[in-house]
Design an enzyme around this catalytic site. Structure first.
Site, PDB file in Angstrom:
ATOM      1  N   CYS A 242       0.835  -1.198   0.000  1.00 19.75           N
ATOM      2  CA  CYS A 242       0.000   0.000   0.000  1.00 19.75           C
ATOM      3  C   CYS A 242       0.871   1.250   0.000  1.00 19.75           C
ATOM      4  O   CYS A 242       2.042   1.219   0.349  1.00 19.75           O
ATOM      5  CB  CYS A 242      -0.897   0.005   1.230  1.00 19.75           C
TER       6      CYS A 242
ATOM      7  N   ARG B  95       3.565   0.463  -6.785  1.00 15.01           N
ATOM      8  CA  ARG B  95       3.615  -0.459  -5.651  1.00 15.01           C
ATOM      9  C   ARG B  95       2.495  -1.500  -5.717  1.00 15.01           C
ATOM     10  O   ARG B  95       2.549  -2.515  -5.024  1.00 15.01           O
ATOM     11  CB  ARG B  95       3.509   0.324  -4.338  1.00 15.01           C
TER      12      ARG B  95
ATOM     13  N   TRP C 205      -3.735  -2.171  -1.089  1.00 18.16           N
ATOM     14  CA  TRP C 205      -3.589  -3.519  -1.638  1.00 18.16           C
ATOM     15  C   TRP C 205      -4.270  -4.442  -0.630  1.00 18.16           C
ATOM     16  O   TRP C 205      -3.818  -4.597   0.489  1.00 18.16           O
ATOM     17  CB  TRP C 205      -2.106  -3.855  -1.789  1.00 18.16           C
TER      18      TRP C 205
ATOM     19  N   ASN D 125      -0.594   1.051   6.384  1.00 19.41           N
ATOM     20  CA  ASN D 125       0.055  -0.043   5.656  1.00 19.41           C
ATOM     21  C   ASN D 125       0.430  -1.108   6.672  1.00 19.41           C
ATOM     22  O   ASN D 125       0.905  -0.782   7.754  1.00 19.41           O
ATOM     23  CB  ASN D 125       1.332   0.435   4.965  1.00 19.41           C
ATOM     24  N   GLY D 126       0.238  -2.369   6.317  1.00 15.17           N
ATOM     25  CA  GLY D 126       0.583  -3.443   7.242  1.00 15.17           C
ATOM     26  C   GLY D 126      -0.639  -4.272   7.595  1.00 15.17           C
ATOM     27  O   GLY D 126      -1.685  -4.187   6.943  1.00 15.17           O
TER      28      GLY D 126
ATOM     29  N   GLU E  40      14.526 -17.357 -12.576  1.00 10.65           N
ATOM     30  CA  GLU E  40      14.176 -15.938 -12.680  1.00 10.65           C
ATOM     31  C   GLU E  40      13.425 -15.647 -13.974  1.00 10.65           C
ATOM     32  O   GLU E  40      12.451 -14.881 -13.979  1.00 10.65           O
ATOM     33  CB  GLU E  40      15.451 -15.084 -12.598  1.00 10.65           C
TER      34      GLU E  40
ATOM     35  N   LYS F 183       9.652 -14.101 -14.294  1.00 12.81           N
ATOM     36  CA  LYS F 183       9.333 -12.895 -15.062  1.00 12.81           C
ATOM     37  C   LYS F 183       8.155 -13.155 -15.998  1.00 12.81           C
ATOM     38  O   LYS F 183       7.247 -12.335 -16.130  1.00 12.81           O
ATOM     39  CB  LYS F 183      10.542 -12.437 -15.875  1.00 12.81           C
TER      40      LYS F 183
ATOM     41  N   GLU G  54       4.928 -13.416 -13.991  1.00 13.77           N
ATOM     42  CA  GLU G  54       4.516 -12.161 -13.369  1.00 13.77           C
ATOM     43  C   GLU G  54       3.778 -11.234 -14.324  1.00 13.77           C
ATOM     44  O   GLU G  54       2.790 -10.603 -13.939  1.00 13.77           O
ATOM     45  CB  GLU G  54       5.743 -11.425 -12.805  1.00 13.77           C
TER      46      GLU G  54
ATOM     47  N   HIS H 163      13.717 -37.154 -14.435  1.00 13.05           N
ATOM     48  CA  HIS H 163      13.166 -37.605 -13.151  1.00 13.05           C
ATOM     49  C   HIS H 163      11.728 -37.131 -12.966  1.00 13.05           C
ATOM     50  O   HIS H 163      11.266 -36.991 -11.829  1.00 13.05           O
ATOM     51  CB  HIS H 163      14.055 -37.120 -12.001  1.00 13.05           C
TER      52      HIS H 163
ATOM     53  N   LYS I 182       4.957  -4.006  -5.462  1.00 16.24           N
ATOM     54  CA  LYS I 182       6.401  -3.828  -5.631  1.00 16.24           C
ATOM     55  C   LYS I 182       7.170  -4.187  -4.372  1.00 16.24           C
ATOM     56  O   LYS I 182       8.123  -4.939  -4.404  1.00 16.24           O
ATOM     57  CB  LYS I 182       6.695  -2.377  -6.022  1.00 16.24           C
TER      58      LYS I 182
END
Length: 605
Positions: free
Chosen positions: A2, A27, A75, A101-102, A482, A486, A489, A505, A600
């Site tokens: 947030c 964010r 958020w 926030n939190g 990575e 990407k 995302e 395997h 973010k």
């Protein structure tokens, strides 16, 4: 996560707050809100809206003047995105406004107690609990009201509070979620990120956990949640407002990918010691005797930082010959790990505020461990908590997904590995070899970026895939992880990454023409092993896109990258796959800078 923005001064506050919220859009959020007042106003005026900042702006009436205000982008954690669940939250008498926030961990318990006392809640959020606690306090001062509320709250918070009876101030507090004060001329700002302040002041104070502040137009003071005054000296932010602009690019991600040659040059600048074939890392606070006493290195990060740590561990093992591994900080902090006094712990975070990483650092410090930070933001929580560290100097990264910061973090690990290696057993010749390789990186990255048009064509060809597999061996495996992340995302294509040696395997069962494989195939001592994996895929009619130093016969397509030293090749092999993910998402019409459900800087669990 947030975003918080606040202002107190003489200027019209609403445009300032909206501008600040727009700076924080990267964010990630689902709703936004604003509340304002002034010394001459009668009470608080508030507007909230589900959606983007532009949706909030469209709702603000023409007559919405004030000189003090707080605003927020949310958020969702408690309660679905909606107008009602948006911040700020007001008490029934419209006297107290809170942005937060939190997460309040004991919100359900506190809510039940308040409801038993007759309080009626308007939202499903945990934040509204704070609002009612502050409003019901009998303390005479706003600061005391806030302190009383925080005494019974468990969890994380970065909050800003306004009160109609105290229109000359904003009270803020921090515990686990960033709060930054901006110091202006006869005006003060507050935000959860310097990005919201940088257009107006570069003088900032970052609150510590357990610290509060009172902002008035002409001054500020900081103190602990128990009321003890603290000393706060403003610092100058090195980044400028232009760093947060798109700079002629269509998206921030594209801009940030293109900035990588300059970013890598920045992380190297002034650190290379040609005379002794090593590097200067003055912020480590680790002398040669202490460095030689390290018996193991444990790297902790989340998401992209975890993957960078995997490459970092490989570099440290290879160059310094110290056993090293990387682990998700979110797992480490919950498994009651054995903390060894001879182990060097390294915390990795782009923002320096990632909650799981910060919590792991605090637990390690409590147990007496030595912790270094590898972060991008000067003065961030992890940078302050750690015993020393390395700043990666990537510059502001606005897109939710990390690109240039990932690359710079890996380069920073290469510098650290070289530093430790030369203290220990790495030869002068190998030191020179790595330094020459590091110096080549900016130009080689530029060379890769020049091939963007070809990568775009490949991305458009593969964009129809419902799922993709990424494989790599040893140094190539973190690159595959990575690259897979990407793609997930920003394109929302399902993707998995495996060590190439693990194909037989289990994962080979997935291979078919509809499931393309992206293979990391460096030209090193494992080249033939990697080619054998391509043979296995091809024998099962799988399509292959190889990232390699030369054309791969068994691949349907090959993206060729320039060769560096074996240890540094992973840095380069990840760059084209950033562009591949970007152009895949672009072809699918995705919101690249603000992918769904993501934020973010993750400052909650």
């Amino acid at each position: 996560m947030c975003g918080i923005v606040g202002y107190i001064g003489k200027r019209d506050v609403a445009p300032l707050l909206l501008e600040g919220l727009q700076r924080l859009e990267y964010r990630g959020y689902d709703s936004a809100g604003i509340v304002i007042t002034s010394p001459k106003a009668a009470g608080l005026k508030m507007v909230k809206a589900k959606g983007r900042v532009r949706d909030l702006e469209a709702r603000i009436p023409k007559r919405f003047a004030g000189t003090t205000g707080i605003a927020h982008t949310r958020w969702a954690t408690h309660g679905a995105p909606s107008d009602i669940n948006s911040h700020p939250h007001l008490d029934p008498e419209n006297k107290v406004a809170v942005v937060h926030n939190g997460i309040v961990d004991n919100a359900a318990e506190l809510r039940a107690k308040l409801e038993a006392d007759g309080v009626v809640f308007a939202s499903e959020t945990d934040t509204e609990v704070l609002t009612h606690l502050i409003a019901r306090s009998q303390a005479e001062k706003l600061e005391e009201k806030v302190r009383e509320a925080l005494k019974v709250v468990e969890g994380t918070y970065g909050i800003a509070v306004m009160h109609a009876d105290f229109s000359d101030r904003i009270v803020v507090a921090r515990n686990g979620s960033p709060v930054v004060l901006g110091i202006g001329e006869k005006e003060m700002f507050v935000a959860s990120d310097v990005a919201a302040l940088i257009s107006h002041t570069r003088q900032v104070v970052t609150l510590d956990d357990g610290e509060m502040a009172t902002l008035k137009a002409d001054d500020f003071r900081t103190y602990t949640t128990s009321g003890t005054l603290t000393t706060a000296t403003p610092e100058t932010v090195e980044w400028e407002a232009a760093s947060y602009d798109m700079g002629g690019h269509d998206t921030y991600m594209h801009k940030e990918v293109s900035e990588q040659p300059d970013a890598v040059d920045r992380v190297l600048r002034g650190r290379i010691d040609e005379k002794f074939s090593t590097v200067h890392l003055g912020g480590l606070n680790l002398d040669a005797r202490e460095a030689r006493g390290i018996r193991r290195v444990k790297i902790l990060g989340c998401g992209t930082s975890y993957h960078a740590g995997m490459i970092g561990a490989s570099l440290i093992e290879g160059l310094a010959r110290i056993p090293a591994d990387s682990e998700p900080a979110s797992e480490f902090r919950y498994r009651n790990p054995v903390v060894d006094p001879d182990t060097l712990y390294i915390a990795v975070s782009q923002s320096g505020e990632t909650y799981d990483v910060l919590a792991a650092v605090q637990e390690l410090k409590r147990k007496g461990a030595r912790v270094l930070g590898v972060v991008n933001v000067v003065g961030s929580a992890i940078a302050r908590e750690a015993d020393g560290g390395v700043y990666v100097h990537a510059g502001p990264e606005v897109c939710v997904v990390s690109t240039k910061c990932f690359t710079n973090t890996v380069v920073a690990f290469a510098l650290l590995a070289l530093h430790l290696g030369r203290i220990r057993d790495l030869s002068v010749a190998d030191g020179k070899r790595i330094i020459e390789g590091l110096r080549k990186l900016p130009a080689q990255i530029s060379e890769i970026l020049e091939g963007e048009a070809e990568i775009k064509k490949l991305a458009e060809e593969y964009a129809g895939a419902k799922s993709m597999m990424f494989i790599g061996r040893v140094r190539g495996y973190p690159v595959a992880l990575e690259a897979s992340l990407k793609l997930k995302e920003i394109s929302y294509i399902h993707a998995e990454a495996y060590p190439a040696s693990e194909l037989k395997h289990g994962p080979l069962a997935l291979i078919e023409p509809a499931l393309p494989t992206v293979a990391i195939v460096p030209d090193d001592d494992l080249l033939e092993k990697n080619r054998a994996a391509l043979e296995e895929i091809k024998a099962r009619s799988g399509r292959i896109l190889a990232v390699a130093h030369r054309e791969q016969e068994k691949a349907d397509h090959t993206i060729i990258v320039p060769k560096n030293e074996n240890e540094l090749d992973p840095i380069l092999m990840g760059i084209p796959l950033q562009l591949f993910a970007y152009h895949t998402a672009l072809a699918m019409g995705r919101d690249i800078d603000k992918p769904r459900n993501l934020a973010k800087s993750v400052t909650v669990e």
